[in-house]
Enzyme design. Sequence first.
Site, mmCIF file in Angstrom:
data_model
loop_
_atom_site.group_PDB
_atom_site.id
_atom_site.type_symbol
_atom_site.label_atom_id
_atom_site.label_comp_id
_atom_site.label_asym_id
_atom_site.label_seq_id
_atom_site.Cartn_x
_atom_site.Cartn_y
_atom_site.Cartn_z
ATOM 1 C CB THR A 10 -0.882 0.120 1.152
ATOM 2 O OG1 THR A 10 -1.656 -1.066 1.298
ATOM 3 C CG2 THR A 10 -1.637 1.179 1.252
ATOM 4 C CB SER A 39 2.422 -8.075 0.808
ATOM 5 O OG SER A 39 1.313 -8.054 1.637
ATOM 6 C CB THR A 92 0.201 -11.902 14.677
ATOM 7 O OG1 THR A 92 0.966 -12.960 15.173
ATOM 8 C CG2 THR A 92 -1.012 -12.433 14.063
ATOM 9 C CD GLN A 152 -7.600 -23.215 16.382
ATOM 10 O OE1 GLN A 152 -8.596 -22.439 16.820
ATOM 11 N NE2 GLN A 152 -7.685 -24.102 15.743
ATOM 12 C CB CYS A 153 -3.998 -18.893 21.746
ATOM 13 S SG CYS A 153 -5.373 -19.558 22.384
HETATM 14 N N1 ASP Z 1 -2.738 -5.361 0.331
HETATM 15 C C1 ASP Z 1 -1.534 -4.572 0.935
HETATM 16 C C2 ASP Z 1 -0.316 -5.746 0.953
HETATM 17 O O1 ASP Z 1 -0.080 -6.410 1.569
HETATM 18 C C3 ASP Z 1 -1.749 -4.081 2.072
HETATM 19 C C4 ASP Z 1 -0.685 -3.034 2.613
HETATM 20 O O2 ASP Z 1 0.153 -3.044 1.989
HETATM 21 O O3 ASP Z 1 -0.896 -2.731 3.978
HETATM 22 O O4 ASP Z 1 0.336 -5.456 -0.144
#
Ligand code: ASP
Length: 343
Positions: free
Chosen positions: A16, A61, A168, A280-281
């Site tokens: 982004t 990504s 995460t 999973q936590c």
């Molecule tokens: N969809 C974008 C990516 O992971 C989201 C971002 O960059 O925050 O490339």
Amino acid sequence: MGNTKPNILLIYTGGTIGMVKDFKTGALRAFDFKNLLKRIPELNLLDCNIDTVSFKEPIDSSNMNPKYWIQIAELIEKNYGNNDGFVVLHGSDTMSYTASALSFMLENLAKPVVFTGSQLPIGDLRTDAKENLITAVQVASLQYRKKPAIKEVCLYFEYKLYRANRTTKINAEHFEAFASLNYPDLAESGVHLKVNKEYLFKPNLKKKLVVHKNLDKNIALIKLFPGISETVLQSVFNTPNLKGVILETYGAGNCTTETWFINLLKTAIKKGIHIINVTQCSGGSVIMGHYETSNQLKKIGVISGKDITTEAAIPKLMYLLGENISGKAFKISYETDLRGEIS
Ligand code: ASP
């Protein structure tokens, strides 16, 4: 006197941070790197020399895969001698996976590799990109006695520096998009950049950087849920050439004790498939044997992922499979803390 400013290599992979809105569809798509740099003239004011390199075709990504992880590792390997630190611009969606993967691929890393990105594009008025990028470069330039202060792969986002393989993505909208629930923050950026020195990774500085590029993708991730189907699981475990499975279990590593399920795992382990128990936590650790519902797993030879994140468990499995380690040693290696990924 020569130029003693630290040299930083900025690697742009996409995300982004450098995206623009498509005229017709209104959807965000990756844009070129030069445009990104033009938007942050403040980079020229930082006390370091910045060199830049970009993926030929920057990606969202969500399209990330180990082929690109190797590209990033090779860029760092090639430029390791001439640089004091690295900043990797990456989409936030899979940033924790890539950054964790790089932590395993770059053994004996003695310089900072800081991943960052943003929730809003750099051109947006309310963007978080500027602060993230500028502070990430500052973190990568940080030196104590002319040596890099940080010697590990980390992730910087919204005023916090984390150990990458502990992170995460927890929020798709908030600027605070990441969390490190099982390990303290490495640094916090406020009026001052406060580094928590006691939590930094301390590599053996006598050893040279070794870059591991042999990653085995013959693995699967299974998230348990009440009612999971035997037929579906059978087909996963019968996948040709399957070598490892991450099993996302409940709580402290618990699962159903139904006979068909335990037998399925037992047969797979006998065939030489490594099974890793990861919770999973978001926080806390697998403790096999703590409940009756995990005792069987321990007995049949399931490997404990302890408090590893799924984002780190996957590349750790790919990396160790690529090292061709035999049965017993594999379990020991997986349960060992290699890059600060488990407590
Ligand atoms: N969809 C974008 C990516 O992971 C989201 C971002 O960059 O925050 O490339």
